[in-house]
Structures are given as structure tokens and as C-alpha cells.
Design an enzyme around this catalytic site. Structure first.
Site, PDB file in Angstrom:
ATOM      1  CE  LYS A   1      42.689 -37.601  17.187  1.00 62.58           C
ATOM      2  NZ  LYS A   1      42.209 -36.438  16.628  1.00 62.58           N
TER       3      LYS A   1
ATOM      4  NE  ARG B   1      48.999 -35.315  12.927  1.00 62.39           N
ATOM      5  CZ  ARG B   1      49.107 -35.734  14.491  1.00 62.39           C
ATOM      6  NH1 ARG B   1      48.295 -36.615  14.949  1.00 62.39           N
ATOM      7  NH2 ARG B   1      49.967 -35.549  15.048  1.00 62.39           N
TER       8      ARG B   1
END
Length: 271
Positions: A204, A244
Site C-alpha cells: 500500500k 491479505r
């Protein structure tokens, strides 16, 4: 949880797996690499992403899910739409991963209830196009906790078995970098609620900014794996149920080392 984005515009690997065969091959590879479940998504949720219609999303994911499920790969469907989730479950998915926590489509609770399947409720304040301007908190940990518990109350009120609920604090979704770090530091607050917690930091933007070069340029997406591994180990050590990730093999290796070390769960609660 390994990630397969069947979209042309994912922030990390958009366009690489839009072909069904390529997506299925990648899902199989993630499973072989150690993924316990493979998460299939047909709509990008990166910041600023535009929505696609339900028919397009369904057409993208169902053939991939059908093939992977037939090969024995456990599948979760990454969607905010009840119709897409229902189609995915019929095709062989066994978990709903809803980044909106049921807010985007009130019918999702009924799908999860009737299927009796695990349902990931992520903290969410709005769709990707608008979420950055919603990243306003007085106390991000307390507010995310309270808003997630509202989602749990609504789900249970709709008849969802609380034993099937998984929580996700929603890193990057209506959160800035400091919000993400605060949630990471206080992950125990969510673990201690008694629900399994999914942690999703893989590649991210806030990791790229942390690793920016001397000129302030963020680290490219495909060079954030070491940082992702570190967040994953920290999350599992703090009690997360799952992580994840895009790179399953490296994550599985890092977690195997952590487990073999016999390291105890981290104590992240502030004194």
C-alpha cells in the site's frame, strides 16, 4: 490470503490477470505457494477508482472462481455487491470479503446470512473516488473500533451468525499514513474484540512513502515486499487471524520463521 485482481486498474497488478487463464494460473500458483485462501476481486478499490457495473464485475470473477474451486482452491470473493457475492458463492467461493462492511449494499447481509459463510467486515466510509476526503478522525483507533462494532451489530441484527464475522480495520480506506500506523500499533484493540482480524497492508501507498528516496519519491509498488513482510509478521504476532498479501511465498516463509522462533504474541497495548 493471496490476492488475484481480475481488473485492468488495480494499483498493484492491474491488467496482469484480466485473462481468465492467467488469473486461474496465478490463483493456483498462490495456493501452491502457501495461500490458505485466494481472494478474487473484479472491481478496483484503489483510491480514486471509478466503479464498474455489477454485470461486468460478475463476468470477470465467476469463470475464475469456477475453475479454481473445481481445482480445490478455497476462494473468497472481494466485492461490495450482494448480487456478485451470490454469484461467486454459487460458483464455489466460500467467504465474502466486503470492503464496505455491508454499507455499500444492504442486501449483502442477507446473502451472508443465507449462505452461512464467513463474512469479512472492513471499516469503510465511502467508495474509492471519495474516500480520501473522509479520512478525518479525532481518535482513529477508537472511531474505527466503534464503527466496526456498528457493522457487527447490523450484521447480527440481520441474522448473520457472529461466529462467521471477521473484522478488518481497513488500512488505506479513508485513512492517511499516520492513521494506518496508529491502527497497526494498536491492532490488539481489534483482536481483543473476540472476532478474527484480517490485516491488509500489502504494497500500500503508505509503505511506499515510508521508503521514499532522498528526493521524496515513494518506493515503487513492486519494491515494497520487505515492508509488507514486516507488517504481516507484526500483525500475526499481535494476534491477527490472517494477512491479505500479493506475495504469498515470501509471507509464508517469514511467518514460518516467526513460528519456529517460538516468539510470543506481541503486547501492543499501551500502558
Amino acid at each position: 490470503m493471496g490476492i488475484v485482481n481480475v481488473t485492468p486498474d488495480s494499483f498493484s497488478d492491474g491488467g496482469r490477470y484480466t485473462d481468465v487463464d492467467a488469473a486461474v494460473e496465478h490463483g493456483m500458483a498462490l495456493r501452491r505457494a502457501g495461500a490458505d485462501i485466494v481472494d478474487i476481486g473484479g472491481e478496483s478499490t484503489r483510491p480514486g477508482a471509478e466503479r464498474v457495473d455489477a454485470a461486468t464485475e460478475t463476468t470477470r470473477v465467476v469463470p475464475v472462481i469456477t475453475a479454481l474451486a473445481a481445482a480445490g482452491v478455497p476462494i473468497s470473493i472481494d466485492t461490495t455487491r450482494a448480487t456478485v457475492a451470490a454469484a461467486a458463492l454459487e460458483a464455489g467461493a466460500t467467504v465474502i470479503n466486503d470492503v464496505s462492511g455491508g454499507l455499500a449494499d444492504p442486501a449483502m447481509a442477507g446473502v451472508a446470512r443465507d449462505a452461512g459463510c464467513p463474512w469479512v467486515l472492513m471499516h469503510w466510509r465511502g467508495h474509492s473516488r471519495d474516500m480520501n476526503k473522509l479520512a478525518v478522525y479525532h481518535d482513529v483507533v477508537a472511531e474505527v473500533r466503534a464503527e466496526l462494532l456498528e457493522r457487527v451489530d447490523d450484521a447480527v441484527g440481520a441474522g448473520v451468525d457472529p461466529r462467521q464475522i471477521i473484522l478488518d480495520p481497513g488500512l488505506g480506506f479513508a485513512k492517511n499514513a499516520e492513521h494506518n500506523w496508529q491502527l497497526t500499533r494498536r491492532l490488539d484493540v481489534f483482536v481483543d474484540l473476540g472476532f478474527p482480524v484480517l490485516f491488509a497492508a500489502s504494497r500500500k501507498t503508505y509503505l511506499g512513502r515510508l521508503l521514499a528516496d532522498a528526493e521524496g519519491r515513494p518506493r515503487p509498488v513492486d519494491e515494497r515486499e520487505a515492508a509488507t513482510l514486516a507488517t504481516s509478521v507484526l500483525a500475526v504476532a499481535a494476534g491477527a487471524w490472517g494477512v491479505r498479501v500479493h506475495d504469498v511465498r515470501s509471507t509464508a516463509d517469514a511467518l514460518a520463521v516467526w513460528r519456529a522462533s517460538g516468539s510470543p504474541r506481541l503486547k501492543t497495548r499501551e500502558n
